[in-house]
Design an enzyme around this catalytic site. Sequence first.
Site, short mmCIF file in Angstrom:
data_model
loop_
_atom_site.label_atom_id
_atom_site.label_comp_id
_atom_site.label_asym_id
_atom_site.label_seq_id
_atom_site.Cartn_x
_atom_site.Cartn_y
_atom_site.Cartn_z
N GLY A 36 -30.50 94.32 -43.70
CA GLY A 36 -30.07 94.11 -45.08
C GLY A 36 -31.28 93.76 -45.91
O GLY A 36 -32.42 93.91 -45.45
N SER A 37 -31.06 93.29 -47.11
CA SER A 37 -32.19 92.93 -47.98
C SER A 37 -31.67 92.30 -49.26
O SER A 37 -30.53 92.53 -49.67
CB SER A 37 -33.03 94.15 -48.36
OG SER A 37 -33.56 94.80 -47.24
N ASN A 38 -32.54 91.52 -49.89
CA ASN A 38 -32.37 91.15 -51.30
C ASN A 38 -33.53 91.74 -52.07
O ASN A 38 -34.65 91.82 -51.54
CB ASN A 38 -32.41 89.64 -51.50
CG ASN A 38 -31.49 88.88 -50.59
OD1 ASN A 38 -30.32 89.19 -50.51
ND2 ASN A 38 -32.03 87.89 -49.90
N ASN A 77 -27.19 94.19 -51.08
CA ASN A 77 -26.48 95.08 -50.15
C ASN A 77 -25.04 95.38 -50.50
O ASN A 77 -24.39 96.14 -49.77
CB ASN A 77 -26.56 94.58 -48.70
CG ASN A 77 -27.98 94.37 -48.24
OD1 ASN A 77 -28.33 93.31 -47.75
ND2 ASN A 77 -28.82 95.38 -48.41
N ARG A 109 -23.73 86.32 -50.65
CA ARG A 109 -25.17 86.48 -50.88
C ARG A 109 -25.42 87.19 -52.22
O ARG A 109 -26.37 86.85 -52.94
CB ARG A 109 -25.82 87.23 -49.72
CG ARG A 109 -27.33 87.40 -49.87
CD ARG A 109 -27.98 87.64 -48.51
NE ARG A 109 -27.40 88.74 -47.79
CZ ARG A 109 -27.78 90.02 -47.92
NH1 ARG A 109 -28.73 90.35 -48.78
NH2 ARG A 109 -27.21 90.97 -47.21
#
Length: 816
Positions: free
Chosen positions: A241-243, A522, A550
């Site tokens: 995943g990622s921000n 995501n 998130r």
Amino acid sequence: MARWGFRARLSTAATAAVAVISTVSAAGPPPAAAPGPAAPTIRYTEYGIPHIIASDWEGLGTGYGYAAAKDNICTLARTYLMVDARLSRYLGPDGKASPGEHQDTTTNLNSDIYFQRINDDRVVERLVDQPAPNGPEPEVKEAIRGYVRGYNRYLAETGAGNITDPACRGAAWVRPITEMDVYRHAHAEIIMGTADALLDGEVNAAPPGASVSAAAPAASPEQTAERIREAMAASRQSSMGSNALAVGSQGVSGGTSMMLANPHFPWQGKNRMWQSQLTIPGKINVTGASLLGFPAVNIGHNDDVAWSHTVATVSPFGLFDVQVDPLNPTNYLVDGTWQKMTSQQVTVDVLNKDGSTGKVTRTLWATRYGPITTSVQGIPLPWVVSAHAVRDVNMDNLRALNTWFRLDQATDVRDVVNTLETTQGVPFFNTIASDRKGDALYADIQATPNITDEHADSCLTATGRLLFNQSLRLPNVPPVSIFDGKRSACDWPDDPNAVAPGLLDPHKQPRLIRSDYAGNANDSAWLANPEQPLAFPRVMGDTAAPRSLRTQELLLTAQNRIDGTDGLPGRGFTSSNMRQLLFADNSRAADLALDATVKACRDTLFGLVVVDGNLVDISGACPVLAAWKSHKYTSDSRGSWLFENFWAFLQNGQAIEKLPWRIAFDAKDPVHTPNSLDSGNSAVRDSLARAVLSLRNAGIALDAPLSAVQNVTRGGEKIPVHGSIHELGVLNVVTPAMIDGKVDIAFGSSFIQQVRFTAEGPPEAYSLLAYSQSADPNSPHYADQTKLFSAGQWVTERYTEEQIAASPVLEVKVLS
């Protein structure tokens, strides 16, 4: 376009080359650049970060290949063994392989069969031979040619027997590589979004009577759709995943824009990232990180643009349900006519237990749509009345290489959009960027199946409709399609505006340019900025649906900082407070539910709960949770690990809106709803009891600091790791797991970069590679940045030639 660091005067003293440059002002055009060094040159600064300078693309690739091999030759060599379909030959057929996003998802034999079919079909060779944009641009070919030369040079200088990493020292499978090895590796990374879900099903597919999978009992459409959805959701929750947050001119305090890149990639294996700076004077100056073995920067910044990627909610594959002839199940019906499936024998070498070498051959089957599979994410799709064929949108994609080489040279966010549209090479990723002009960009422009809403409504099967629509109701879960393969009109149509057959028109894909901010964690593109919700075809994800915790945390962090309502001084982002907010490790779940959890604990009669046949005294948990007022997953936090276990039991794989909230999700207020956990709901009390019991059984104190339970071991030293799992709404995600018999981080914050642009002068940037540059336990850069990550510290980037030359640990390697 501003350029810094390109007027180089190169001199050589003994064996060291030191570059000296003068700064070019952004106010006027840059002067003509001096030629680059006669030979590729690697300048190492703190933490083993290589700054590679060369006079052309081939030289740049040579420096990159040499430096990457020096740090991670064992990881790279095993990856080349995998894409060459020779894991079973050297490591045995029963060993574990990791061809996709996850670790150890299949056997070496299954992996080899999968890649051998691709190699036998010359998939990658055909792509390399195509002209751009579908084939590699000339500069890509030159860089990869150089990369091979650099990698092989390091191996020749060192020798397999002298490799310091015990993982491959002296191994027969460590060998010189070819350009095709590199292209095959790139292609494997591009298709990895499909591999985990479908590889085993493809390589084990056989007609009825020929395989165990074919004999599996048929389930109802509802059961099949729900089981696939649950399996996909579980995989997604524990995957990459990622921000990423881009802040424009209206959201910064000083400067023109800022960018925060925070990918959550694996800490082991072929999907590790590696940091470098790549410079050809007058052509390119870019710094950041790439997946190992990619001689370009995938996430980073140049003089004018900073960008990152996050995993998107587009499924890179679709299925086609084809009716089969009950008397000859390798015949299937299309438009009223029976067609024959194609069969293909695939053979790989295997290492027998007695040390001899044998061969294994399997017959694989395919239709006009693609290969047959008999499972998705481990869920059976029996080959009985019908069979299921796979179409992978990225199987014919090497365009991603062109995408990243052009992103490395982008001049502003509109140039980024143009690159994304004209290459359509990004595989299952969003792109978030900011530029010197003050704009912030979100774009989900990628290789997407050409499935318009009308096409989906016309062609989805009963199971496909349920699966597609169920997935749309869950954050992060891509909508997987199952189409009616009996009708050729249900194949993905070609669009004249798309770069390649079967791709969705890039102009129909969402993008947003703003002067305040745009971000992604995501979820789908819907709320890249809540002030301007986006619309797009359903194949790209959901709209008007609950966001993950998130995503809520990212959007609230951005808006509260811009408004100055987060308790920090002033308004707007600075370099300091952006880094501070990421490593604050705040939990959105705790913000929403901790008080109710404490109340549920205190309201429990005598503190006793009967759960799963156990009488559990939870009274000791009440003061521990009540004292955890920070809601943060810092290493010294107490009560955070107890709450994490409680939340895991409470959520138990459910969508966030299914928890016992008093206030339900409201699409008109998606960032703040649902909220208000029902403290009187028995699930809250029971989940807390299960958490207390779990910690006591593990010998962990309820008030144990996070550092006592969440750490990694490097060189015999335990290093505490702050942050937490995605479900808790913590931006700094870390996902602990048992790996090779010990606790490590499976996924989590990997390469982190924060960039600030001003109207003039070079970018100001800070970065951190959480697991450090090298996987070699004997490297000095095996754990140095991991210790920085543990301490919440960052590396101040050296970007200009003056900054590089000023490094007190500067080491120079000239590849003459």
